[in-house]
Each structure stands twice: as structure tokens, then as C-alpha cells.
Design a protein around this motif. Structure first.
Motif, PDB file in Angstrom:
ATOM      1  N   GLU A 211      14.431  70.591 -72.657  1.00  0.00           N
ATOM      2  CA  GLU A 211      14.001  70.053 -71.362  1.00  0.00           C
ATOM      3  C   GLU A 211      12.508  69.739 -71.368  1.00  0.00           C
ATOM      4  OE1 GLU A 211      15.808  69.122 -68.846  1.00  0.00           O
ATOM      5  OE2 GLU A 211      17.714  70.018 -69.413  1.00  0.00           O
ATOM      6  N   ASN A 212      12.110  68.732 -70.623  1.00  0.00           N
ATOM      7  CA  ASN A 212      10.691  68.413 -70.446  1.00  0.00           C
ATOM      8  C   ASN A 212       9.959  69.642 -69.914  1.00  0.00           C
ATOM      9  OD1 ASN A 212      10.676  65.617 -71.178  1.00  0.00           O
ATOM     10  ND2 ASN A 212      11.688  65.158 -69.259  1.00  0.00           N
ATOM     11  N   GLY A 213       8.797  69.912 -70.466  1.00  0.00           N
ATOM     12  CA  GLY A 213       7.984  71.021 -70.008  1.00  0.00           C
ATOM     13  C   GLY A 213       8.318  72.357 -70.658  1.00  0.00           C
ATOM     14  N   THR A 214       9.405  72.426 -71.445  1.00  0.00           N
ATOM     15  CA  THR A 214       9.779  73.702 -72.049  1.00  0.00           C
ATOM     16  C   THR A 214       9.176  73.878 -73.427  1.00  0.00           C
ATOM     17  OG1 THR A 214      11.832  72.803 -72.955  1.00  0.00           O
ATOM     18  CG2 THR A 214      11.957  73.869 -70.788  1.00  0.00           C
ATOM     19  N   VAL A 215       8.727  72.792 -74.040  1.00  0.00           N
ATOM     20  CA  VAL A 215       8.041  72.839 -75.337  1.00  0.00           C
ATOM     21  C   VAL A 215       6.882  71.874 -75.275  1.00  0.00           C
ATOM     22  CG1 VAL A 215      10.104  73.447 -76.661  1.00  0.00           C
ATOM     23  CG2 VAL A 215       9.506  71.058 -76.420  1.00  0.00           C
ATOM     24  N   SER A 216       5.994  71.985 -76.223  1.00  0.00           N
ATOM     25  CA  SER A 216       4.859  71.070 -76.303  1.00  0.00           C
ATOM     26  C   SER A 216       5.398  69.644 -76.403  1.00  0.00           C
ATOM     27  CB  SER A 216       4.009  71.399 -77.524  1.00  0.00           C
ATOM     28  OG  SER A 216       3.062  70.401 -77.747  1.00  0.00           O
ATOM     29  N   GLU A 217       4.782  68.726 -75.685  1.00  0.00           N
ATOM     30  CA  GLU A 217       5.228  67.326 -75.685  1.00  0.00           C
ATOM     31  C   GLU A 217       4.879  66.609 -76.985  1.00  0.00           C
ATOM     32  OE1 GLU A 217       7.050  65.741 -73.262  1.00  0.00           O
ATOM     33  OE2 GLU A 217       7.174  67.665 -72.292  1.00  0.00           O
TER      34      GLU A 217
ATOM     35  N   LEU B 151      14.188  59.477 -68.493  1.00  0.00           N
ATOM     36  CA  LEU B 151      13.352  60.408 -69.250  1.00  0.00           C
ATOM     37  C   LEU B 151      12.797  61.552 -68.412  1.00  0.00           C
ATOM     38  CD1 LEU B 151      11.357  57.909 -71.486  1.00  0.00           C
ATOM     39  CD2 LEU B 151      13.354  59.284 -72.104  1.00  0.00           C
ATOM     40  N   ASP B 152      12.637  61.340 -67.109  1.00  0.00           N
ATOM     41  CA  ASP B 152      12.063  62.385 -66.258  1.00  0.00           C
ATOM     42  C   ASP B 152      13.132  63.274 -65.610  1.00  0.00           C
ATOM     43  OD1 ASP B 152      13.027  60.381 -64.618  1.00  0.00           O
ATOM     44  OD2 ASP B 152      11.350  60.462 -63.210  1.00  0.00           O
ATOM     45  N   GLN B 153      14.381  63.052 -65.965  1.00  0.00           N
ATOM     46  CA  GLN B 153      15.482  63.850 -65.425  1.00  0.00           C
ATOM     47  C   GLN B 153      15.902  64.928 -66.426  1.00  0.00           C
ATOM     48  OE1 GLN B 153      16.881  63.364 -62.266  1.00  0.00           O
ATOM     49  NE2 GLN B 153      15.069  62.060 -62.093  1.00  0.00           N
ATOM     50  N   PRO B 154      16.580  65.984 -65.948  1.00  0.00           N
ATOM     51  CA  PRO B 154      17.080  67.008 -66.883  1.00  0.00           C
ATOM     52  C   PRO B 154      18.041  66.395 -67.895  1.00  0.00           C
ATOM     53  CG  PRO B 154      17.233  67.781 -64.606  1.00  0.00           C
ATOM     54  CD  PRO B 154      16.857  66.317 -64.555  1.00  0.00           C
ATOM     55  N   ILE B 155      18.130  67.038 -69.053  1.00  0.00           N
ATOM     56  CA  ILE B 155      19.049  66.579 -70.102  1.00  0.00           C
ATOM     57  C   ILE B 155      20.479  66.633 -69.569  1.00  0.00           C
ATOM     58  CG2 ILE B 155      19.966  67.103 -72.406  1.00  0.00           C
ATOM     59  CD1 ILE B 155      17.176  68.296 -73.052  1.00  0.00           C
ATOM     60  N   ASP B 156      21.236  65.607 -69.849  1.00  0.00           N
ATOM     61  CA  ASP B 156      22.630  65.504 -69.419  1.00  0.00           C
ATOM     62  C   ASP B 156      23.428  66.665 -70.001  1.00  0.00           C
ATOM     63  OD1 ASP B 156      25.224  64.732 -68.763  1.00  0.00           O
ATOM     64  OD2 ASP B 156      24.976  62.669 -69.471  1.00  0.00           O
TER      65      ASP B 156
END
Length: 156
Positions: free
Chosen positions: A145-151, A108-113
Motif C-alpha cells: 500500500e502507498n505510505g507503507t514503504v519508502s516510495e 494509483l492513489d487508491q488502496p490495492i485491489d
């Protein structure tokens, strides 16, 4: 006595049929309310993770960065189902490889495949799965990606 039992069973059968028709009917306010609570949103791997059928009653799966509501297929995607590893996750690589092994899931903490190292045959398999999901389930959002939109996705 036997006649009474048969009459009761027939009444129960028809009552069950009427109830099922009511639940499936588009005019049913309960069905409309449940459907209205699903709005299209932007998900990250972390925000998608809670829609696994355990932490949240809805079950969402991402395929090629589109998020599908697979809740109606809970027997397959929910807890105890053969595809439960994919619930609340990006299932693209696992579907392309036809693998249920948890190691095919990106942490979950890695970039999208980006799926860049899939073979032509694996990409064709993924396309068939994508078609399956598109024809069967509602798209409720997109994966970012994590951090690119509201969680937090509103309305779900």
C-alpha cells in the motif's frame, strides 16, 4: 564479384552469431551489470508506476502483489504493445477479467485491489496468468500500500 559478396555475407553472419553468443553469455560483464542493477524491492502503486517503459527503460508489472520484470517482453508490455496499460501497474484484475480496458486498473492513489469480488472462473484465469509470469519473468519485488514503504526503490 559474386563470390566476394557471398564471402562477406558469410562473415557477417558468423560475426552476428558470435556477437549474440557473447551478449547471452553469463560471463559477459555487460549482461551481469544489467542483471545486478535489478534488486528485489518493495513497491507501492505510485513507485511502480514509473516502470512503464516510457518514464523508465525497465517495465514492471504486478500480479497478485508480486512485481515481475517484463522488460524482455517489451513488444507486449511496452509502449505500443497490446498489454501496455498494465506496464508499471497492478495488472491482476485486468488479467483475471481478460480485459485491457484502462477502467479495470485501480487508480494509483487508491488502496490495492483486494480482488474479493472476482468469480471462481476469474480467479482461475488469474492463477493461470500468475503461473505464466512466474515461469517466464523474474520477480523483482512485492507490491505494498502507498505510505507503507519508502516510495523510492533503491538499485533500480
Amino acid at each position: 564479384m559474386l563470390t566476394n559478396i557471398i564471402v562477406i555475407l558469410v562473415i557477417l553472419f558468423f560475426a552476428r552469431s558470435i556477437y549474440r553468443d557473447f551478449i547471452a553469455n553469463d560471463n559477459n560483464p555487460l549482461a551481469n551489470q544489467a542483471e545486478a542493477s535489478i534488486v528485489e524491492g518493495k513497491f507501492t502503486p505510485k513507485s511502480l508506476a514509473k516502470y512503464n517503459g516510457k518514464d523508465h527503460p525497465k517495465i514492471f508489472i504486478s500480479v497478485k502483489n508480486r512485481v515481475f520484470d517484463v522488460s524482455q517482453g517489451a513488444a507486449f508490455y511496452g509502449p505500443g504493445g497490446p498489454y501496455e496499460n498494465f506496464a508499471g501497474r497492478d495488472a491482476s484484475r485486468g488479467l483475471a477479467l481478460n480485459s485491457f480496458d484502462p477502467v479495470v486498473l485501480t487508480p494509483l492513489d487508491q488502496p490495492i485491489d483486494d480482488l474479493s469480488n472476482l468469480s471462481k472462473l476469474e480467479l482461475e484465469s488469474l492463477e493461470q496468468w500468475d503461473e505464466h509470469f512466474e515461469n517466464r519473468y523474474k520477480v523483482v519485488g512485492t507490491l505494498h500500500e502507498n505510505g507503507t514503504v519508502s516510495e523510492e526503490v533503491k538499485g533500480l
